[in-house]
Design a protein around this motif. Structure first.
Motif, mmCIF file in Angstrom:
data_model
loop_
_atom_site.group_PDB
_atom_site.id
_atom_site.type_symbol
_atom_site.label_atom_id
_atom_site.label_comp_id
_atom_site.label_asym_id
_atom_site.label_seq_id
_atom_site.Cartn_x
_atom_site.Cartn_y
_atom_site.Cartn_z
ATOM 1 N N ASN A 3 0.803 -1.218 0.000
ATOM 2 C CA ASN A 3 0.000 0.000 0.000
ATOM 3 C C ASN A 3 0.839 1.272 0.000
ATOM 4 N N ALA A 4 2.039 1.219 -0.540
ATOM 5 C CA ALA A 4 2.925 2.382 -0.519
ATOM 6 C C ALA A 4 2.328 3.569 -1.286
ATOM 7 N N ARG A 5 1.762 3.311 -2.470
ATOM 8 C CA ARG A 5 1.157 4.390 -3.245
ATOM 9 C C ARG A 5 -0.030 4.983 -2.500
ATOM 10 N N GLN A 6 -0.821 4.105 -1.927
ATOM 11 C CA GLN A 6 -1.988 4.540 -1.176
ATOM 12 C C GLN A 6 -1.578 5.368 0.044
ATOM 13 N N PHE A 8 1.239 7.032 0.409
ATOM 14 C CA PHE A 8 1.786 8.298 -0.082
ATOM 15 C C PHE A 8 0.667 9.254 -0.481
ATOM 16 N N ALA A 9 -0.321 8.762 -1.223
ATOM 17 C CA ALA A 9 -1.434 9.617 -1.656
ATOM 18 C C ALA A 9 -2.239 10.119 -0.454
ATOM 19 N N ALA A 10 -2.443 9.254 0.527
ATOM 20 C CA ALA A 10 -3.157 9.677 1.741
ATOM 21 C C ALA A 10 -2.339 10.713 2.506
ATOM 22 N N ALA A 11 -1.018 10.547 2.523
ATOM 23 C CA ALA A 11 -0.152 11.520 3.197
ATOM 24 C C ALA A 11 -0.206 12.876 2.491
#
Length: 131
Positions: A3-6, A8-11
């Motif tokens: 979930n790294a992209r998720q 990052f996008a949430a951050a």
């Protein structure tokens, strides 16, 4: 990390929401509102931006907006606002940190321990499965 992209996008969404939140906080404190109250109001103000960005960008949730999802997000946001208010009280009154420094530090901690995990599991669980 799955979930790294998720994450990052949430951050990023959280950072944008925090930017709005910080602006409201500085405005309210500048008008002599008590810091915990100003923090609570500002945190809720940033939550609307955060919800929109997380629903459509971070978690790719294309499901229709439902009352249940909004209520779950509101619960997560109210708990986050309460955690932020308490943390800001400690950071400013007890530790003597400047308001902006305290806000940024508290926001990072609350995001890591509550906001992201709660949104991922409670508010956008279907989107959490998307890589």
């Amino acid at each position: 990390m799955k979930n790294a992209r998720q994450l990052f996008a949430a951050a990023v969404g959280g950072a944008l929401g925090t930017g709005l939140d910080l602006g409201v906080l500085v405005l309210l404190v500048g008008h002599h509102a008590p810091i915990p109250l100003a923090t609570f109001i500002a945190t809720l103000a940033g939550a609307a931006t955060n919800f929109t960005l997380n629903k459509y960008v971070a978690f790719h949730d294309r499901s229709p907006l439902t009352l249940g999802q909004v209520v779950r997000f509101d619960v997560v946001a109210i708990v986050a606002a309460s955690l932020m208010a308490a943390a800001m009280k400690v950071a400013t009154a007890t530790l003597g940190l400047p308001v902006v420094v305290a806000k940024l530090a508290c926001a990072a901690v609350v995001f890591a321990v509550w906001t992201y995990p709660a949104q991922r599991r409670l508010v956008f669980p279907r989107g959490a499965e998307v890589v």
